[in-house]
Design a protein around this motif. Structure first.
Motif, PDB file in Angstrom:
ATOM      1  N   PHE A  26       8.428  -4.818   5.109  1.00  0.00           N
ATOM      2  CA  PHE A  26       7.509  -4.207   4.238  1.00  0.00           C
ATOM      3  C   PHE A  26       7.686  -4.590   2.633  1.00  0.00           C
ATOM      4  O   PHE A  26       6.903  -5.111   1.882  1.00  0.00           O
ATOM      5  CB  PHE A  26       7.186  -2.674   4.212  1.00  0.00           C
ATOM      6  CG  PHE A  26       6.831  -2.160   5.585  1.00  0.00           C
ATOM      7  CD1 PHE A  26       6.235  -3.101   6.486  1.00  0.00           C
ATOM      8  CD2 PHE A  26       6.860  -1.011   5.861  1.00  0.00           C
ATOM      9  CE1 PHE A  26       5.845  -2.356   7.979  1.00  0.00           C
ATOM     10  CE2 PHE A  26       6.628  -0.432   7.078  1.00  0.00           C
ATOM     11  CZ  PHE A  26       6.041  -1.189   7.926  1.00  0.00           C
ATOM     12  N   HIS A  30       5.720  -7.903   0.434  1.00  0.00           N
ATOM     13  CA  HIS A  30       5.456  -7.538  -0.977  1.00  0.00           C
ATOM     14  C   HIS A  30       5.964  -8.504  -1.970  1.00  0.00           C
ATOM     15  O   HIS A  30       5.734  -8.675  -3.334  1.00  0.00           O
ATOM     16  CB  HIS A  30       5.642  -6.070  -1.526  1.00  0.00           C
ATOM     17  CG  HIS A  30       4.821  -4.976  -0.918  1.00  0.00           C
ATOM     18  ND1 HIS A  30       3.354  -5.023  -1.530  1.00  0.00           N
ATOM     19  CD2 HIS A  30       4.835  -4.167   0.055  1.00  0.00           C
ATOM     20  CE1 HIS A  30       2.715  -4.072  -0.968  1.00  0.00           C
ATOM     21  NE2 HIS A  30       3.661  -3.516  -0.039  1.00  0.00           N
ATOM     22  N   ILE A  59      -0.660  -0.647  10.252  1.00  0.00           N
ATOM     23  CA  ILE A  59       0.338  -0.940   9.493  1.00  0.00           C
ATOM     24  C   ILE A  59       0.643  -2.303   9.920  1.00  0.00           C
ATOM     25  O   ILE A  59       1.103  -3.461   9.261  1.00  0.00           O
ATOM     26  CB  ILE A  59       1.375  -0.254   9.239  1.00  0.00           C
ATOM     27  CG1 ILE A  59       0.819   1.049   8.498  1.00  0.00           C
ATOM     28  CG2 ILE A  59       2.865  -0.673   8.375  1.00  0.00           C
ATOM     29  CD1 ILE A  59       2.023   2.232   8.597  1.00  0.00           C
ATOM     30  N   SER A 328       5.633   5.208   8.182  1.00  0.00           N
ATOM     31  CA  SER A 328       4.932   5.098   7.128  1.00  0.00           C
ATOM     32  C   SER A 328       5.719   5.558   5.772  1.00  0.00           C
ATOM     33  O   SER A 328       4.876   5.490   4.681  1.00  0.00           O
ATOM     34  CB  SER A 328       3.715   6.505   7.611  1.00  0.00           C
ATOM     35  OG  SER A 328       2.821   5.954   8.504  1.00  0.00           O
ATOM     36  N   TYR A 331       6.333   2.476   4.457  1.00  0.00           N
ATOM     37  CA  TYR A 331       5.123   1.675   3.992  1.00  0.00           C
ATOM     38  C   TYR A 331       4.502   2.324   2.600  1.00  0.00           C
ATOM     39  O   TYR A 331       4.052   1.684   1.722  1.00  0.00           O
ATOM     40  CB  TYR A 331       4.136   1.751   5.074  1.00  0.00           C
ATOM     41  CG  TYR A 331       2.850   0.821   5.101  1.00  0.00           C
ATOM     42  CD1 TYR A 331       3.074  -0.604   5.019  1.00  0.00           C
ATOM     43  CD2 TYR A 331       1.782   1.348   5.094  1.00  0.00           C
ATOM     44  CE1 TYR A 331       2.210  -1.439   4.899  1.00  0.00           C
ATOM     45  CE2 TYR A 331       0.541   0.340   5.103  1.00  0.00           C
ATOM     46  CZ  TYR A 331       0.764  -0.877   4.951  1.00  0.00           C
ATOM     47  OH  TYR A 331      -0.198  -1.900   4.640  1.00  0.00           O
ATOM     48  N   ASN A 332       4.742   3.419   2.622  1.00  0.00           N
ATOM     49  CA  ASN A 332       4.324   4.249   1.305  1.00  0.00           C
ATOM     50  C   ASN A 332       5.323   3.865   0.237  1.00  0.00           C
ATOM     51  O   ASN A 332       4.868   3.638  -0.978  1.00  0.00           O
ATOM     52  CB  ASN A 332       4.365   5.909   1.562  1.00  0.00           C
ATOM     53  CG  ASN A 332       4.138   6.615   0.477  1.00  0.00           C
ATOM     54  OD1 ASN A 332       4.748   6.564  -0.567  1.00  0.00           O
ATOM     55  ND2 ASN A 332       2.958   7.203   0.704  1.00  0.00           N
ATOM     56  N   TRP A 335       5.576  -0.355  -1.449  1.00  0.00           N
ATOM     57  CA  TRP A 335       4.522  -0.878  -2.511  1.00  0.00           C
ATOM     58  C   TRP A 335       4.893  -0.179  -3.850  1.00  0.00           C
ATOM     59  O   TRP A 335       4.579  -0.971  -4.944  1.00  0.00           O
ATOM     60  CB  TRP A 335       3.019  -0.707  -2.223  1.00  0.00           C
ATOM     61  CG  TRP A 335       2.312   0.816  -2.362  1.00  0.00           C
ATOM     62  CD1 TRP A 335       2.268   1.631  -1.276  1.00  0.00           C
ATOM     63  CD2 TRP A 335       1.831   1.272  -3.397  1.00  0.00           C
ATOM     64  NE1 TRP A 335       1.864   2.920  -1.845  1.00  0.00           N
ATOM     65  CE2 TRP A 335       1.443   2.431  -2.982  1.00  0.00           C
ATOM     66  CE3 TRP A 335       1.697   0.981  -4.691  1.00  0.00           C
ATOM     67  CZ2 TRP A 335       0.663   3.464  -3.913  1.00  0.00           C
ATOM     68  CZ3 TRP A 335       0.838   1.879  -5.676  1.00  0.00           C
ATOM     69  CH2 TRP A 335       0.663   3.019  -5.221  1.00  0.00           C
ATOM     70  N   ARG A 443      -6.730   7.750   3.980  1.00  0.00           N
ATOM     71  CA  ARG A 443      -6.807   6.414   4.432  1.00  0.00           C
ATOM     72  C   ARG A 443      -8.135   5.836   4.296  1.00  0.00           C
ATOM     73  O   ARG A 443      -9.178   6.528   4.669  1.00  0.00           O
ATOM     74  CB  ARG A 443      -6.314   6.145   5.805  1.00  0.00           C
ATOM     75  CG  ARG A 443      -6.242   4.760   6.213  1.00  0.00           C
ATOM     76  CD  ARG A 443      -7.082   4.204   7.014  1.00  0.00           C
ATOM     77  NE  ARG A 443      -7.203   4.306   8.444  1.00  0.00           N
ATOM     78  CZ  ARG A 443      -8.294   4.464   9.176  1.00  0.00           C
ATOM     79  NH1 ARG A 443      -9.553   4.343   8.709  1.00  0.00           N
ATOM     80  NH2 ARG A 443      -8.170   4.519  10.400  1.00  0.00           N
ATOM     81  N   ASN A 464      -1.592  -6.770  -0.562  1.00  0.00           N
ATOM     82  CA  ASN A 464      -0.430  -6.136  -1.186  1.00  0.00           C
ATOM     83  C   ASN A 464      -0.852  -5.578  -2.578  1.00  0.00           C
ATOM     84  O   ASN A 464       0.111  -5.055  -3.379  1.00  0.00           O
ATOM     85  CB  ASN A 464       0.422  -7.157  -1.437  1.00  0.00           C
ATOM     86  CG  ASN A 464       1.031  -7.716  -0.071  1.00  0.00           C
ATOM     87  OD1 ASN A 464       1.111  -6.944   0.904  1.00  0.00           O
ATOM     88  ND2 ASN A 464       1.678  -9.012  -0.018  1.00  0.00           N
ATOM     89  N   ASP A 529      -1.213   0.637   0.088  1.00  0.00           N
ATOM     90  CA  ASP A 529      -0.858   1.368   1.502  1.00  0.00           C
ATOM     91  C   ASP A 529      -2.000   1.599   2.157  1.00  0.00           C
ATOM     92  O   ASP A 529      -2.034   2.150   3.363  1.00  0.00           O
ATOM     93  CB  ASP A 529       0.109   2.448   1.381  1.00  0.00           C
ATOM     94  CG  ASP A 529      -0.665   3.700   0.540  1.00  0.00           C
ATOM     95  OD1 ASP A 529      -1.776   3.494   0.183  1.00  0.00           O
ATOM     96  OD2 ASP A 529       0.172   4.542   0.514  1.00  0.00           O
ATOM     97  N   TYR A 531      -4.549   3.723   1.212  1.00  0.00           N
ATOM     98  CA  TYR A 531      -5.252   5.051   0.902  1.00  0.00           C
ATOM     99  C   TYR A 531      -5.656   4.839  -0.132  1.00  0.00           C
ATOM    100  O   TYR A 531      -5.392   4.223  -1.314  1.00  0.00           O
ATOM    101  CB  TYR A 531      -3.881   5.933   0.847  1.00  0.00           C
ATOM    102  CG  TYR A 531      -3.541   6.563   2.072  1.00  0.00           C
ATOM    103  CD1 TYR A 531      -3.891   7.799   2.317  1.00  0.00           C
ATOM    104  CD2 TYR A 531      -2.749   5.620   3.130  1.00  0.00           C
ATOM    105  CE1 TYR A 531      -3.360   8.215   3.768  1.00  0.00           C
ATOM    106  CE2 TYR A 531      -2.568   6.183   4.357  1.00  0.00           C
ATOM    107  CZ  TYR A 531      -2.857   7.503   4.606  1.00  0.00           C
ATOM    108  OH  TYR A 531      -2.560   8.068   6.173  1.00  0.00           O
TER     109      TYR A 531
END
Length: 558
Positions: A26, A30, A59, A328, A331-332, A335, A443, A464, A529, A531
């Motif tokens: 991940f 980025h 994801i 997750s 992933y959170n 970024w 989400r 991204n 992400d 959200y």
């Protein structure tokens, strides 16, 4: 490997399991360089986690690796159903050939909740696929490299590392560290971060073995099978539906039983009883003692160090939440670390990782523990307690069912006047059961739309950076976003107007505005992400100024 080779990196990841590998992937996606160190010689040889849920597949879709993941899980595609009885053969011989158990994941896409379905795939097959993708994107992943200890000050993290191939020790510094070093997490212990939860729930042996069961199992494939008789109690888990299996066998220390007493020969005899096949040839691959437990860290950040995965929230496997929650987490965090390292967010943004992911991990652990009995095994009783436990699992098994609250600075509070936004809600399962209705902290809703002549999901509009997605009369939002992007290029802001017949994205069925809870002139601001950070039901008087203020708040500059 020497200190000269790697003197300083933006992010060090300790732990090369599924969560650490995902963090590497991940971050690289980025454009953020990281170094991952793992003390073992390679990725896991043990199946352990056996599924990825629908949210995790979303994801992976963003990473472009869904086909690789499906291929890794191809041998488990017929797997479904939970069985119980005195032995595996006794159970399966009563089950008609070709009978399928209930499918638990295929309804996600067809119901409109998301563009991907979850699937069964074992950790030992999944990790190589993620490792390959991480390295292809430039991730520096080093096995047989052991973290000896960490220190930090206000400017950096210092990590002592030992190359287990050469015995050479050296130090590396980083701006930040992700501790994905497992349930026992030496780093969490060193930091003195306490855990809460039920703690230990039983004593089990994870027995990985080879036995040719294809004739018995073919067209009667199953996911889990609990076996209970006078000699052995345990749980079979299918791995490849052919010759590779796991048996989680219970033992009782209160009766004087110890893990070391279960030699390979003794385990073979007990497996024959559990299988109901006294003459079957069995090859024991490994015997690992483990304790199904619930231990949730009370905080996920201390200074420049973050903890994720099992280090942050250890849980039994019965809800399929462990690895998925950890993915997750990564992933959170990826970024947010990137935003801070690249200078377009305040370091205060990193505090939202704990605010968002610690409560989610706590709920996931509690849900996963619900179906377990006093032995720490999956219970197949049909009493009310178990029914409620499985109902909670079903609500969370897809990876949805939670939102990030406005206690996180990266989620904006919205004014829902009048009637608390009741009239904004689409009255469907996506909204009512999973809160995927455009509210901040949820989400982004999945709607099938058309872009550049191709059908995509609205989730595919997320990349991204932050994304502004407006309604059919959203031209002013597009212009404002473009102006901000020109003056704030590192932010990577993108913008779309979703129109019925025209616009940058076409919504022929006119579903987007209702799904997102906006009018034709409204918009949502979506984080990297996927959200929603902020929603504006109708266009404000000064769109650009409002959007700039919101971005500054979400990125914690205000």
């Amino acid at each position: 490997m020497s200190a000269a080779q790697t003197d300083h990196v933006p992010v060090i990841i300790v732990g090369g399991g599924i969560v650490g590998l995902c963090a590497s992937l991940f971050l690289s996606n980025h454009g953020t360089h990281s170094l991952l160190v793992e003390k073992h010689a390679g990725s896991s040889i043990h199946p352990r986690a056996r599924s990825v849920n629908a949210r995790t597949m979303e994801i992976f879709r963003n990473m472009g690796i869904t086909e690789a993941v499906r291929e890794a899980g191809s041998t488990m595609s017929p797997t479904r159903g939970i069985l119980s009885g005195p032995s595996l053969s006794a159970i399966l011989e009563k089950r008609p050939r070709g009978e399928e158990g209930p499918k638990t994941t295929s309804w996600i896409e067809s119901s409109g909740i998301g563009p991907e379905n979850g699937l069964f795939v074992t950790q030992d097959m999944l990790e190589p696929a993620i490792l390959k993708a991480a390295r292809e994107k430039g991730g520096d992943v080093r096995f047989h490299a052991e973290c000896l200890g960490v220190e930090q000050d206000k400017d950096k993290v210092m990590v002592a590392i030992k190359d287990r191939n050469t015995g050479h020790s050296f130090s590396v510094t980083a701006d930040y560290l992700i501790a994905a070093d497992g349930a026992g997490s030496p780093i969490r212990s060193q930091l003195g971060i306490p855990t809460t939860g039920r703690g230990k729930m039983g004593n089990l042996l994870n027995i990985l073995f080879h036995a040719d069961l294809r004739d018995l199992v073919k067209t009667r494939e199953f996911s889990l099978c609990r076996v209970e008789n006078d000699e052995v109690v345990g749980l079979f888990a299918s791995i490849n539906n052919s010759d590779r299996w796991v048996f989680h066998m219970s033992f009782d220390p209160s009766k004087g039983e110890k893990a070391e007493q279960f030699s390979p020969d003794r385990c073979k005899e007990l497996l024959k009883v559990a299988l109901g096949l006294p003459n079957i040839e069995i090859e024991i691959i490994s015997i690992l003692p483990w304790e199904p437990s619930v231990r949730v860290a009370t905080k996920l950040q201390q200074g420049r160090i973050f903890i994720a995965g099992d280090a942050a929230h250890q849980m039994p496997p019965y809800g399929g939440q462990g690895a998925n929650s950890g993915i997750s987490d990564a992933y959170n965090l990826a970024w947010k670390l990137t935003a801070v390292l690249k200078g377009y967010a305040s370091p205060k943004l990193l505090e939202t990782f704990d605010k968002e992911r610690q409560p989610v991990g706590s709920v996931a652990a509690d849900v996963s523990a619900g179906p377990a009995d006093e032995l720490g095994l999956l219970s197949v009783k049909r009493d009310w307690k178990r029914v409620k436990a499985f109902a909670r699992i079903m609500a969370h098994s897809s990876g949805f069912g939670y939102t990030y609250s406005s206690e996180s600075a990266a989620v904006m509070v919205e004014d829902r006047w009048p009637f608390w936004g009741v009239t904004w809600k689409p009255w469907n399962a996506t909204s009512l059961l999973f809160s995927l209705d455009g509210r901040p902290g949820s989400r982004i809703p999945h709607v099938k739309v058309e872009k550049d002549g191709k059908e995509i999901s609205t989730l595919d509009l997320v990349g991204n950076g932050f994304v502004v997605i407006a309604g059919s009369a959203g031209e002013a939002w597009v212009t404002a976003s473009q102006n901000i992007r020109n003056s704030w290029p590192r932010l990577g802001l993108a913008e779309y107007s979703v129109g019925h017949t025209d616009g940058t994205v076409i919504d022929k069925k006119r579903l987007w505005e209702s799904a997102a809870g906006i009018s034709s002139s409204g918009a949502v601001l979506v984080r990297p992400d996927g959200y929603i950070a902020w929603r504006q039901r109708r266009a404000p008087k000064c769109i650009q100024k409002t959007l700039e203020d919101v971005l500054n708040c979400v990125l914690c500059f205000k």
